[in-house]
Design an enzyme around this catalytic site. Sequence first.
Site, mmCIF file in Angstrom:
data_model
loop_
_atom_site.group_PDB
_atom_site.id
_atom_site.type_symbol
_atom_site.label_atom_id
_atom_site.label_comp_id
_atom_site.label_asym_id
_atom_site.label_seq_id
_atom_site.Cartn_x
_atom_site.Cartn_y
_atom_site.Cartn_z
ATOM 1 N N GLY A 160 37.045 -11.881 4.028
ATOM 2 C CA GLY A 160 36.071 -12.320 5.030
ATOM 3 C C GLY A 160 36.511 -11.945 6.429
ATOM 4 O O GLY A 160 35.704 -11.517 7.262
ATOM 5 N N LYS B 158 34.010 -2.911 -10.110
ATOM 6 C CA LYS B 158 35.010 -3.757 -9.440
ATOM 7 C C LYS B 158 35.469 -4.873 -10.370
ATOM 8 O O LYS B 158 36.661 -5.210 -10.414
ATOM 9 C CB LYS B 158 34.421 -4.338 -8.156
ATOM 10 N N LYS C 146 36.519 -17.504 -2.265
ATOM 11 C CA LYS C 146 36.866 -17.376 -3.671
ATOM 12 C C LYS C 146 35.633 -17.779 -4.487
ATOM 13 O O LYS C 146 34.894 -18.696 -4.095
ATOM 14 C CB LYS C 146 38.011 -18.328 -4.028
ATOM 15 N N ASN D 42 39.175 -5.516 -11.383
ATOM 16 C CA ASN D 42 39.811 -6.798 -11.084
ATOM 17 C C ASN D 42 40.358 -7.484 -12.328
ATOM 18 O O ASN D 42 41.449 -8.065 -12.303
ATOM 19 C CB ASN D 42 38.804 -7.744 -10.420
ATOM 20 N N GLY E 107 33.524 -18.113 4.577
ATOM 21 C CA GLY E 107 34.796 -17.922 3.884
ATOM 22 C C GLY E 107 35.546 -16.815 4.583
ATOM 23 O O GLY E 107 35.343 -15.640 4.312
ATOM 24 N N SER F 206 45.023 -10.502 -5.365
ATOM 25 C CA SER F 206 44.659 -11.815 -4.821
ATOM 26 C C SER F 206 45.014 -12.926 -5.810
ATOM 27 O O SER F 206 45.388 -14.026 -5.408
ATOM 28 C CB SER F 206 43.173 -11.858 -4.471
ATOM 29 N N ASN G 140 44.226 -7.972 -11.666
ATOM 30 C CA ASN G 140 44.555 -9.287 -11.121
ATOM 31 C C ASN G 140 45.408 -10.144 -12.048
ATOM 32 O O ASN G 140 46.460 -10.638 -11.628
ATOM 33 C CB ASN G 140 43.287 -10.025 -10.693
ATOM 34 N N GLY H 244 38.749 -15.836 4.699
ATOM 35 C CA GLY H 244 40.111 -15.562 4.248
ATOM 36 C C GLY H 244 40.425 -14.098 4.496
ATOM 37 O O GLY H 244 39.969 -13.523 5.492
#
Lengths: 333, 333
Positions: free
Chosen positions: A38, A211, A103, A215, A33, A281, A219, A35
Amino acid sequence: MEVLWRQGKPPNRSETSEISSASRDPMRICVIGCGAVGSLFAAHLAKAGEAEVWAYDVWKGHVDAIRTHGLELSGAENFTVPLHATSDPEQLPRCDYGIVATKAIHTRTAIAQVAAIFDNNSAVCSVQNGVGNEEIIAKYVRFVIRGTTFPAGHAVAPGHVAFDIQGDTWIGPFEPSHTPMTKVVELAGLLTRSGMHTIALQDARGAQWTKLIFNAATNPVGALTSLDHGSATRFGPTGQLFEDLIAEGKAVAEKLGIRLHGDPWAFVEKGANAPGQHRASMLQDVLAQRQTEVDFMNGAIVEWGAKVGVPTPLNLALWTLIKGLEHSWGEPE
Amino acid sequence: MEVLWRQGKPPNRSETSEISSASRDPMRICVIGCGAVGSLFAAHLAKAGEAEVWAYDVWKGHVDAIRTHGLELSGAENFTVPLHATSDPEQLPRCDYGIVATKAIHTRTAIAQVAAIFDNNSAVCSVQNGVGNEEIIAKYVRFVIRGTTFPAGHAVAPGHVAFDIQGDTWIGPFEPSHTPMTKVVELAGLLTRSGMHTIALQDARGAQWTKLIFNAATNPVGALTSLDHGSATRFGPTGQLFEDLIAEGKAVAEKLGIRLHGDPWAFVEKGANAPGQHRASMLQDVLAQRQTEVDFMNGAIVEWGAKVGVPTPLNLALWTLIKGLEHSWGEPE
C-alpha cells in the site's frame, strides 16, 4: 462538472485532460491498508500529484510518522513524499478511487470501516494477494476492480518502506459488479503516470491467477524454510518444489478455463534476480507470528481444485503446515 | 572361560547364568552417543548393575556432569545413577556390546572413533532413527544388531535427561553381518531386565520401518510447525498430514516386502496420549539449528520409493522443506 459528477457521470479523464482541476473537486484516492505494498502505491500517487492521496491504516505509528515526516521509500527508488494519513475513517473525504492493499485476512474489516467514503461513482480496486478479496469488497462498494500487483517491499520503520522488487500491476473489472472499463483505464493511467506501471485488461483473472500460483509456491516455502526468495529459487530442492507447486496451480487454472497472463515461473525468476534479499510476505508474517494469507493462496487453490476435480496434494500439504504453524502460536509453551 | 571367550566362543549367558561373574571379565557395554535416547539406555543399564556401563559422547559438559553427579532421569521415571563416562575413546575398555544412539548423521564419525573397543565377539546395536545406520556400523564392526526404539526424551541440562515417552525396543540380527541370534537374545534380556523392554526378533526390519514411517511423518511436521507431538496429532490438518505421509511410507514398505510390526498410526496415538508435551527430536534439532536426520527418514523413504517405483511426493516435499530450512542457517542474514 460538479453536478454531472454527483449524478453519477464522472468525466472520462483520459478524454478530458483539458478540464482544469480548478473546475471540479480534485480527484481523491484512498489507499486502504498502507503496509509495504500500500505504501508503494500511496507514495507514488502522492509524488505524481495528479490526485489527492489519503492513506488509511490501523497502524498508528506508521500514520503518525507519515503525517510528521512524510512517507519514505528506499531501495528500488528513494524518495520521501508528504501525504494525508489517518487511522480514523471519519477523517477521510469522499473518494473517487480506493486501492485496497491490506492483508487478505483483513479485507472485510477494512472495507467495512471505510465503505462510507465511496459512492455509486467510486471504484475500489484490490491489489491484494490471493483470490476472494473482490467478492468481499463488492458487498460494500458498487464498482469493484480486480487487481494484481507484483511490486514487493517490506516495512523498515514507521513511515519508511523498502521497495524490494519492481513490477507491473494488472487491473480489470470485477465481473459481477459490471465496473465500466473507463474507470479501469482511468485508474491504470493514473498509476502508470505515477511510476507504478499498470495494465488495464477486460479480463484480469489470468493475471490474478498467475500471481496466485506464484504466491502459493513461493510464500509458504519461504515462510517454512526462512529462505529469502532468491535463495529458495536457487537451492535445488526448494526450486523444484516451486515448480511442482506451480504445476498444480496451473492445472487448476486450466480446468477453470483461466488463461494465465504469462508463466508464474517467469515471476519466480524475475524476483530471484532482483537485487537484495526479499523475504516473502508470508515469511515476514511468520517471523512476526501474524496470521498469514495462506487461506487465500494455497487454500484457494485447494478449494478450486476440489471444485473442478484437480488434485492439489502439495498445495494442501503446504497449507496444512502453515496452519499448523499458526496453531502453534496460540498454545502455551 | 576367558580362553573360550577370546577364541570367539562367547558363553550363551541365557544358558549359563550359573557362571559366577568372578570367573570372567565383567560384561561391558558402551553406549555410543549419550544424548536423550542414549542416556535412557545408559541410565537403566547402569542402575540394573548386570554389566559395567560406559557412556561415550563428545558433549563434554554432559560427560563431566555424569562423572561428578551421576546421570539423572526425570519424568516417566526418576532416578540418578553413577556410571563411567568419557569423551576420550582411549579411555574406553574392550566392550562386549555397543549401543549406538547418536544422531544418524553422526554414525560414521562416532563408530570410527570407538571401533577399536570391539572385537570379533562384540556386537554393536543401533537404536537410532531412520534406516541406513547398520550399513555404516558394519563397515567397522563384525557383528551388528538392527535396532529400533520408541522411548523418547530430551536433554534438560548436562547430566540430566527428561524421560518423555516410554516404549519398547526391537532388535534383530543385521542380515549381512550374520550376527548370532544368541547375541541378540542376550542383549534383549539385559535391556529388558534393566527396565527398557526389548524384543528379540529374527527379522527386525518390520519394526524399524514402522518406526521409520512414524518418524518420517511426525518429525518434519513437528519441526516445521513447532507443534509438540500431541498438538500436531490432535490438530485436524496436521493429523491428516500424518496419515497421508504414513500411507506413502506403508506403500513403500509393502512393495519392499517388509511386514510392518504394527501400524505406525498406533504409535502416533500412543505418543499423543503420553503425559507432557514431547517435541519431536527434529523440532529440537531445528530450534537449536542443528542438522537434522531427515536424510535418514523422509530421504530414505523417497530413495526406497524411487527404487521400487512407489511415488512419495509428500515425503519429498517434507524432505525439501527441512533441507531448505537447514540451508537457511548457512547463509548470512
